[in-house]
Structures are given as structure tokens and as C-alpha cells.
Design a protein around this motif. Structure first.
Motif, mmCIF file in Angstrom:
data_model
loop_
_atom_site.group_PDB
_atom_site.id
_atom_site.type_symbol
_atom_site.label_atom_id
_atom_site.label_comp_id
_atom_site.label_asym_id
_atom_site.label_seq_id
_atom_site.Cartn_x
_atom_site.Cartn_y
_atom_site.Cartn_z
ATOM 1 N N VAL A 193 -28.277 -53.245 -36.895
ATOM 2 C CA VAL A 193 -28.677 -52.716 -38.208
ATOM 3 C C VAL A 193 -29.060 -51.244 -38.147
ATOM 4 C CG1 VAL A 193 -29.430 -54.973 -39.029
ATOM 5 C CG2 VAL A 193 -31.089 -53.441 -37.935
ATOM 6 N N TYR A 194 -29.029 -50.654 -36.969
ATOM 7 C CA TYR A 194 -29.461 -49.267 -36.784
ATOM 8 C C TYR A 194 -28.281 -48.308 -36.844
ATOM 9 C CZ TYR A 194 -33.853 -51.195 -35.065
ATOM 10 O OH TYR A 194 -35.039 -51.860 -34.955
ATOM 11 N N ARG A 195 -28.529 -47.141 -37.442
ATOM 12 C CA ARG A 195 -27.635 -45.982 -37.355
ATOM 13 C C ARG A 195 -28.480 -44.861 -36.777
ATOM 14 N NH1 ARG A 195 -23.179 -44.663 -40.271
ATOM 15 N NH2 ARG A 195 -24.140 -42.773 -41.054
ATOM 16 N N VAL A 196 -27.985 -44.265 -35.698
ATOM 17 C CA VAL A 196 -28.699 -43.184 -35.030
ATOM 18 C C VAL A 196 -27.770 -41.989 -34.979
ATOM 19 C CG1 VAL A 196 -29.991 -42.500 -32.977
ATOM 20 C CG2 VAL A 196 -29.848 -44.928 -33.587
ATOM 21 N N GLY A 197 -28.262 -40.847 -35.409
ATOM 22 C CA GLY A 197 -27.453 -39.634 -35.378
ATOM 23 C C GLY A 197 -28.190 -38.518 -34.684
ATOM 24 N N GLY A 198 -27.431 -37.560 -34.197
ATOM 25 C CA GLY A 198 -28.028 -36.411 -33.542
ATOM 26 C C GLY A 198 -26.989 -35.685 -32.714
ATOM 27 N N LEU A 199 -27.456 -34.833 -31.843
ATOM 28 C CA LEU A 199 -26.575 -34.032 -30.993
ATOM 29 C C LEU A 199 -26.579 -34.584 -29.577
ATOM 30 C CD1 LEU A 199 -27.734 -30.491 -32.173
ATOM 31 C CD2 LEU A 199 -25.689 -31.740 -32.905
ATOM 32 N N VAL A 200 -25.393 -34.933 -29.068
ATOM 33 C CA VAL A 200 -25.260 -35.316 -27.670
ATOM 34 C C VAL A 200 -24.818 -34.066 -26.921
ATOM 35 C CG1 VAL A 200 -22.868 -36.142 -27.893
ATOM 36 C CG2 VAL A 200 -24.304 -36.982 -26.032
ATOM 37 N N HIS A 201 -25.399 -33.841 -25.758
ATOM 38 C CA HIS A 201 -25.134 -32.631 -24.977
ATOM 39 C C HIS A 201 -24.270 -33.001 -23.773
ATOM 40 C CE1 HIS A 201 -28.125 -30.182 -27.188
ATOM 41 N NE2 HIS A 201 -28.619 -31.386 -27.436
ATOM 42 N N VAL A 202 -23.092 -32.367 -23.681
ATOM 43 C CA VAL A 202 -22.167 -32.640 -22.584
ATOM 44 C C VAL A 202 -21.684 -31.317 -21.995
ATOM 45 C CG1 VAL A 202 -21.413 -34.850 -23.549
ATOM 46 C CG2 VAL A 202 -20.151 -32.780 -24.108
ATOM 47 N N PRO A 203 -21.297 -31.317 -20.711
ATOM 48 C CA PRO A 203 -20.751 -30.095 -20.118
ATOM 49 C C PRO A 203 -19.480 -29.665 -20.850
ATOM 50 C CG PRO A 203 -21.331 -31.683 -18.406
ATOM 51 C CD PRO A 203 -21.443 -32.396 -19.728
ATOM 52 N N PRO A 204 -19.170 -28.373 -20.826
ATOM 53 C CA PRO A 204 -17.948 -27.892 -21.472
ATOM 54 C C PRO A 204 -16.731 -28.650 -20.951
ATOM 55 C CG PRO A 204 -19.288 -26.049 -20.721
ATOM 56 C CD PRO A 204 -19.926 -27.296 -20.180
ATOM 57 N N GLY A 205 -15.847 -29.028 -21.879
ATOM 58 C CA GLY A 205 -14.628 -29.737 -21.514
ATOM 59 C C GLY A 205 -14.769 -31.251 -21.417
ATOM 60 N N VAL A 206 -15.992 -31.776 -21.511
ATOM 61 C CA VAL A 206 -16.197 -33.227 -21.445
ATOM 62 C C VAL A 206 -16.193 -33.786 -22.862
ATOM 63 C CG1 VAL A 206 -17.831 -35.056 -20.840
ATOM 64 C CG2 VAL A 206 -17.485 -33.114 -19.282
ATOM 65 N N ASN A 207 -15.454 -34.852 -23.059
ATOM 66 C CA ASN A 207 -15.379 -35.517 -24.354
ATOM 67 C C ASN A 207 -16.717 -36.224 -24.627
ATOM 68 O OD1 ASN A 207 -14.943 -37.399 -26.441
ATOM 69 N ND2 ASN A 207 -12.803 -37.641 -25.879
ATOM 70 N N PRO A 208 -17.360 -35.965 -25.768
ATOM 71 C CA PRO A 208 -18.644 -36.612 -26.060
ATOM 72 C C PRO A 208 -18.544 -38.137 -26.090
ATOM 73 C CG PRO A 208 -17.946 -35.224 -27.904
ATOM 74 C CD PRO A 208 -16.965 -35.033 -26.812
ATOM 75 N N ALA A 209 -17.411 -38.688 -26.512
ATOM 76 C CA ALA A 209 -17.246 -40.145 -26.519
ATOM 77 C C ALA A 209 -17.277 -40.698 -25.091
ATOM 78 C CB ALA A 209 -15.949 -40.533 -27.212
ATOM 79 N N ASP A 210 -16.725 -39.952 -24.135
ATOM 80 C CA ASP A 210 -16.782 -40.380 -22.736
ATOM 81 C C ASP A 210 -18.223 -40.432 -22.244
ATOM 82 O OD1 ASP A 210 -14.060 -40.646 -22.627
ATOM 83 O OD2 ASP A 210 -13.718 -38.707 -21.637
ATOM 84 N N ARG A 211 -19.022 -39.466 -22.654
ATOM 85 C CA ARG A 211 -20.442 -39.449 -22.258
ATOM 86 C C ARG A 211 -21.155 -40.679 -22.796
ATOM 87 N NH1 ARG A 211 -24.906 -39.883 -20.434
ATOM 88 N NH2 ARG A 211 -26.588 -38.381 -20.617
ATOM 89 N N ILE A 212 -20.852 -41.049 -24.039
ATOM 90 C CA ILE A 212 -21.497 -42.200 -24.665
ATOM 91 C C ILE A 212 -21.022 -43.510 -24.032
ATOM 92 C CG2 ILE A 212 -21.755 -43.502 -26.831
ATOM 93 C CD1 ILE A 212 -23.269 -40.813 -26.868
ATOM 94 N N TRP A 213 -19.723 -43.703 -23.904
ATOM 95 C CA TRP A 213 -19.180 -44.991 -23.461
ATOM 96 C C TRP A 213 -19.150 -45.161 -21.944
ATOM 97 C CZ3 TRP A 213 -19.934 -47.751 -27.312
ATOM 98 C CH2 TRP A 213 -19.497 -47.453 -28.598
ATOM 99 N N ARG A 214 -19.039 -44.060 -21.191
ATOM 100 C CA ARG A 214 -18.855 -44.193 -19.742
ATOM 101 C C ARG A 214 -20.002 -43.632 -18.911
ATOM 102 N NH1 ARG A 214 -13.413 -42.383 -21.251
ATOM 103 N NH2 ARG A 214 -12.139 -44.244 -21.421
ATOM 104 N N GLY A 215 -20.968 -42.974 -19.557
ATOM 105 C CA GLY A 215 -22.078 -42.383 -18.813
ATOM 106 C C GLY A 215 -23.212 -43.370 -18.617
ATOM 107 N N ASP A 216 -24.393 -42.841 -18.357
ATOM 108 C CA ASP A 216 -25.585 -43.670 -18.203
ATOM 109 C C ASP A 216 -25.808 -44.485 -19.476
ATOM 110 O OD1 ASP A 216 -26.263 -42.762 -15.643
ATOM 111 O OD2 ASP A 216 -27.341 -41.028 -16.452
#
Length: 184
Positions: free
Chosen positions: A118-141
Motif C-alpha cells: 500500500v506504500y508509494r515511496v519517492g525520492g532521489l536514488v544516487h548511483v555512480p555515473p553510467g549506472v542504471n538506477p533500476a539496476d541499483r534498486i533491483w540488483r544492489g543491496d
């Protein structure tokens, strides 16, 4: 293999120090976690650089002296101790220090919206240059901090929208991710 357990002793309130020469050894920071139908909060002594690092390194979180609030009716109860698998935590409001400045790396901020139950969370995800933010979300910590963040969720008979400097999101509980693109 036994899961790694993080024990957090939550204090009922922040302490005030009145000794002029006193320097806190371990900071006391606000702790607020969101589960599917509850919110847990108190104060925790942070003995690491960042709350995100603590949460990522443990599968279970043992909370002591925690106030539990039910989402359906707002009823609260103080419990002496509860053990919560990290997999049940949707988000944690981060507070306290930003971490060791010497460990910081260059990143780019990308606006995202994450849905988890039931939650929606928004904000800025910080990733190194050239890294896809979706990869950080799905494949990172599992636990990823979002800055300039907000949470939307039903609470009782109304919807809430809370704004926070940083919200740590459990990406393993996320059902959907939208990387918000700037208009061309």
C-alpha cells in the motif's frame, strides 16, 4: 546457517545532556520503520556510520522498547522486545549522520517512485555515473536510501503523505519501480 541479527535498543525519548563538557560517544537517533500494517518507532544508539549499512548487514532486526502503531486504527502499544525479519520492513525513515565523508563517491541523483504493497515511496536514488538506477534498486543491496523523499500510504480512514530528508527503502519488498524521466 543462522541469520545475522541486528539488535536495536530503542529509547522512549531523546536524552538531553546538561553537562557542558559532555560529548556523546554513540549518537541517539530517531528510528521509524514501516511494515505492511504497522509503524514502529523510538530512538536508537547508532554505533555505525549509517543506519543503511546496519540494516543491510542483518537479516533480522531485534527491537527493544519499541512503540508499535497500528495502521487501521492508530492504536499504539509499547513492547519490550520484538524480532522483525528485514524482509517485512517496507521503509525506514533515516536520521542521524550521513556517514563517513571519506567513503563518499561521485554519484548522479535520479528521481524514482517505488511501490510496495500500500506504500508509494519517492525520492532521489544516487548511483555512480553510467549506472542504471533500476539496476541499483533491483540488483544492489536490499535497503537503499532515497533523499528528498516522501511516503504515501493509507492510515486509518485517510491517506497520509510524509516528507523526509531520507527514507531507506527495502527494494526486496518493492512491487514496481518508475524511474522518472525529465521531459525533453
Amino acid at each position: 546457517m543462522e541469520p545475522a541479527t541486528l539488535s536495536l535498543v530503542l529509547e522512549p525519548s531523546a536524552e538531553e545532556i546538561h553537562e557542558p563538557e559532555y560529548s556523546a560517544y554513540v549518537p541517539l537517533v530517531r528510528f521509524e520503520a514501516f511494515l505492511a500494517a504497522q509503524r514502529l518507532f523510538g530512538w536508537v544508539r547508532l554505533d555505525a556510520h549509517r543506519l543503511t549499512d546496519l540494516l543491510n548487514s542483518h537479516d533480522l532486526v531485534r527491537l527493544t522498547n519499541v512503540l508499535v502503531e497500528e495502521s487501521r486504527d492508530g492504536a499504539t502499544v509499547l513492547t519490550d522486545e520484538t524480532l522483525i525479519p528485514r524482509s517485512e520492513i517496507v521503509a525506514v525513515v533515516a536520521s542521524g549522520p550521513r556517514g563517513d565523508p571519506s567513503r563518499r563517491v561521485e554519484t548522479r541523483a535520479h528521481p524514482v517512485v517505488i511501490e510496495s504493497g500500500v506504500y508509494r515511496v519517492g525520492g532521489l536514488v544516487h548511483v555512480p555515473p553510467g549506472v542504471n538506477p533500476a539496476d541499483r534498486i533491483w540488483r544492489g543491496d536490499p535497503m537503499v536510501p532515497l533523499t528528498d523523499a516522501w511516503l504515501e500510504y493509507p492510515w486509518g480512514d485517510r491517506d497520509r503523505r510524509d516528507v523526509h530528508a531520507t527514507v531507506i527503502v527495502n527494494c526486496r519488498t518493492a512491487g514496481a519501480l518508475e524511474v522518472v524521466r525529465a521531459p525533453n
